[in-house]
Enzyme design. Structure first.
Site, short mmCIF file in Angstrom:
data_model
loop_
_atom_site.label_atom_id
_atom_site.label_comp_id
_atom_site.label_asym_id
_atom_site.label_seq_id
_atom_site.Cartn_x
_atom_site.Cartn_y
_atom_site.Cartn_z
N ARG A 27 54.16 46.82 -16.29
CA ARG A 27 54.42 46.87 -17.84
C ARG A 27 55.71 48.07 -18.08
O ARG A 27 55.77 47.47 -19.32
CB ARG A 27 53.66 46.50 -19.13
N TRP A 70 56.73 51.82 -22.42
CA TRP A 70 58.25 51.36 -21.46
C TRP A 70 58.97 51.58 -22.58
O TRP A 70 59.33 51.11 -24.05
CB TRP A 70 58.92 49.97 -21.30
N ASN A 96 52.20 47.41 -28.62
CA ASN A 96 54.18 46.70 -28.24
C ASN A 96 54.10 45.87 -28.50
O ASN A 96 53.70 44.97 -29.66
CB ASN A 96 52.54 46.22 -26.79
N GLU A 449 69.50 36.53 -5.27
CA GLU A 449 67.92 36.69 -5.66
C GLU A 449 68.01 38.62 -4.43
O GLU A 449 67.79 39.15 -4.53
CB GLU A 449 66.73 35.80 -4.56
N GLU A 456 67.46 46.42 -7.39
CA GLU A 456 66.51 46.77 -8.30
C GLU A 456 64.99 47.77 -7.27
O GLU A 456 64.88 48.90 -8.33
CB GLU A 456 64.68 45.11 -8.58
N LYS A 571 57.61 44.60 -15.25
CA LYS A 571 58.02 43.93 -14.90
C LYS A 571 57.40 42.43 -16.05
O LYS A 571 58.28 41.36 -15.96
CB LYS A 571 55.97 43.74 -14.23
O1 M6R Z 1 58.32 36.66 -15.53
P1 M6R Z 1 59.36 36.70 -15.68
O2 M6R Z 1 59.59 35.64 -14.09
O3 M6R Z 1 59.87 35.81 -16.93
O4 M6R Z 1 60.28 37.70 -15.55
C1 M6R Z 1 61.70 37.65 -15.24
C2 M6R Z 1 62.77 39.10 -15.15
O5 M6R Z 1 62.59 40.03 -15.98
C3 M6R Z 1 61.52 38.67 -13.35
O6 M6R Z 1 62.57 37.72 -12.74
C4 M6R Z 1 62.90 40.10 -12.73
O7 M6R Z 1 63.92 39.92 -12.97
C5 M6R Z 1 62.22 40.82 -11.48
N1 M6R Z 1 61.69 41.89 -11.61
C6 M6R Z 1 62.57 40.06 -10.37
O8 M6R Z 1 62.42 40.61 -9.46
#
Ligand code: M6R
Length: 576
Positions: A27, A70, A96, A449, A456, A571
């Site tokens: 997180r 974060w 948070n 993707e 990333e 995340k």
């Molecule tokens: O928890 P979520 O699926 O809503 O998160 C959305 C994005 O933050 C998430 O998909 C992010 O782009 C990932 N790190 C992709 O690998």
């Protein structure tokens, strides 16, 4: 973002908090800290950097709170790390979320001669609690919540009482219900080692926990029932089990994921007039695929929106429309805001979520859980695959049909055997600084993707385009220094894609093609080819993510990056 945890019981709080923070590190991971209560005083350690830094300074006590950060307000530093204490060292908090009115509150507190030790928004909370404390910590928290604007989950302890108070408004907070011990945490992974019984706090609730007592009230002071739920998964699922990284472990788990996901039922009473799909980041690319699939399969007009754009572009929503939110965590602030916006228009909402009991799941009219299991790596892989599979299930369900894909599990197993070949390919390409990904129609969603994953975790600049768009500008970038990853299965767009790849080759571009087994022709225009099995045209996106994820993983591994915790990211993105 940020992960918080609280423990009260009979064991050393420090050990439990460090273990829990490691589970919550996905997180946020730019600083970490712990405060315990022992011998009627508070003991604090906090450092810039990872949770493992805390291991050098154990502190005593059977009650404590911890935080992994974060950064939003104030750069990562020892001073800006949580927990914070008040001027008298009587109270300590972890937070948070974002306190939006912190500057005004700081100004007001400064007039009372409060000294601040950090640049954060969070520190105001502890000073407000100290200001309002009149012998009852929960009362002080209640008064404090009336002053806070923004989103928060916070936990507070004082130096004298064996209790922790937690408050929630907009950021997740759960209670782990133990025997002679209780917990607070941002999510279940931090407490699953100790208990499978949890309570998901709702917004505008305050809970008090001692080692054998739990009590919840709302912000008006009304008592709330304790809704205890059993967690379905266990600690092994949230551990690396011998893999070097969670990401590769999660990629390898995908045969089971698709087996479970194919059993999920999607039912619809009536057909919506328009479908609006909202999601962020990678989940958003599942949404882009959904846009193509739903229109093609169920013939219902469908529109994709980035979560962060939805509410500001004033979407036109009708009562007979359907808003679909896709999210792994179920906590993404922008996606949640979109669901709330949809409800203002009385539009029905459906959430496709991986984390059971998360906020978006609870606030939507209907929820369908993806069956990926806990996903720890910041870069989503198995949850993404479950999300795109759910888009097929949704598209067919909207046509009153059930999506089936015989042998899909075996096909995923077969695709995972590409691992060694893709590793060798990654060794050849890992030093490039720029990549282009192309794909046509539904495969464009997968190109997006693939490029996101490379950015990333490999920190490589990668852009994705619909193949036909290349010649409208990006082709100017193509050279032997900028490889193109072309998604070119033998579907109805094959010949068009083939021409687009030729345009790249004609400009000295290097090409890696993702093609269908048996396609020899593609070798004529590609430097390297990864073959995937032949399936029906429409199904190819379901096969393409495994090689793309493996490619990004191995490239990042050759670059020796911190794959599970990429720089600057977290995340679960619970801020706007
Ligand atoms: O928890 P979520 O699926 O809503 O998160 C959305 C994005 O933050 C998430 O998909 C992010 O782009 C990932 N790190 C992709 O690998």
């Amino acid at each position: 973002m940020c992960g918080i945890i609280g423990y009260v019981g009979f064991k050393e709080a420090y050990d439990i908090i460090v273990t829990g923070l490691k589970q919550l590190e996905y997180r946020g991971y730019d600083s970490a800290g712990i405060c315990t209560q022992h011998s009627q005083s508070l003991h604090l350690v906090k450092y810039k950097g990872r949770v493992e830094n805390l291991q050098q300074s154990k502190i005593q006590g059977t009650l404590g709170i911890g935080h992994t950060r974060w950064a939003t307000h104030g750069k990562p530093s020892d001073n800006n790390a949580h927990p914070f204490v008040d001027s008298q060292n009587q109270f300590s908090i972890v937070h948070n979320g974002i306190i939006e009115n912190y500057l005004e509150l700081k100004e007001e507190l400064r007039k009372d001669h409060t000294q601040f030790t950090s640049d954060t928004d969070s520190e105001v909370i502890v000073h407000l609690i100290a200001k309002y404390y009149e012998g009852d910590l929960r009362d002080a928290v209640l008064k404090t919540t009336k002053r806070l604007q923004g989103s928060y989950a916070f936990c507070v302890i004082d130096k004298n009482h064996k209790e922790i108070i937690g408050a929630r408004n907009g950021s997740p907070l759960i209670i782990g219900v133990g025997k002679n011990e209780n917990f607070f945490a941002s999510d279940v992974s931090a407490v699953i080692e100790y208990t499978k019984e949890v309570i998901y706090l709702n917004d505008f609730e305050i809970a008090k926990i001692t080692k054998n007592f739990i009590d919840i009230i709302d912000f008006e002071g009304n008592n709330k029932p304790l809704a205890i739920q059993e967690v379905e998964w266990d600690i092994e699922q949230a551990q690396k089990q011998g893999y070097k990284h969670f990401m590769i472990k999660e990629i390898m788990e995908q045969p089971k994921v698709v087996e479970n996901q194919l059993k999920v039922q999607f039912d619809f009473g009536s057909k919506p007039k328009t479908v609006h799909i909202v999601a962020c980041g990678g989940a958003g690319f599942a949404g882009v695929l959904g846009e193509y699939l739903i229109e093609e399969i169920s013939k219902i007009p469908t529109k994709f929106y980035h979560g962060s754009e939805f509410r500001y572009r004033k979407p036109i929503l009708h009562e007979d429309d359907l808003v679909v939110a896709i999210s792994q965590s179920g906590e993404t602030a922008d996606t949640l805001a979109a669901i709330r916006k949809a409800k203002e228009s009385n539009t029905k909402t459906l959430a496709i979520i991986n984390v059971v009991g998360s906020t978006i799941a609870r606030e939507s009219d209907d929820v369908i859980y993806t069956r990926a299991g806990p996903e720890i790596s910041v870069a989503s892989t198995k949850a993404f695959l479950a999300q795109i599979l759910s888009m097929y299930q949704l598209a067919y369900a909207l046509k009153n049909e059930v999506f089936t894909f015989q042998d899909y599990k075996e096909i995923i197993e077969q695709l995972l055997q590409l691992d060694e070949q893709i590793k060798q390919l990654a060794e050849k390409y890992f030093k490039y600084q720029n990549f282009i990904y192309i794909g046509r129609n539904r495969n464009y969603a997968i190109a997006l993707e693939g490029a996101l994953k490379l950015k990333e975790i490999a920190y490589i600049h990668a852009e994705a385009y619909p193949s036909g768009e290349l010649k409208h500008g990006p082709l100017a970038l193509v050279s032997e220094d900028m490889p193109t990853f072309a998604i070119c299965p033998q579907d109805e767009f094959y010949e068009k894609n083939f021409s687009n790849i030729q345009e790249v080759k004609a400009r000295n571009g290097r090409v890696i093609s993702l093609a269908t087994e048996g396609d020899e022709k593609i070798n004529l225009i590609s430097d390297d080819v990864i073959y995937i099995p032949k399936v029906d045209s429409i199904l190819y996106p379901l096969l393409e993510t495994v090689p793309l994820h493996l490619f990004a993983y191995h490239i990042a591994n050759f670059r020796e990056n911190d794959i599970d915790k990429p720089r600057n990211l977290a995340k679960s993105v619970t801020v706007e």
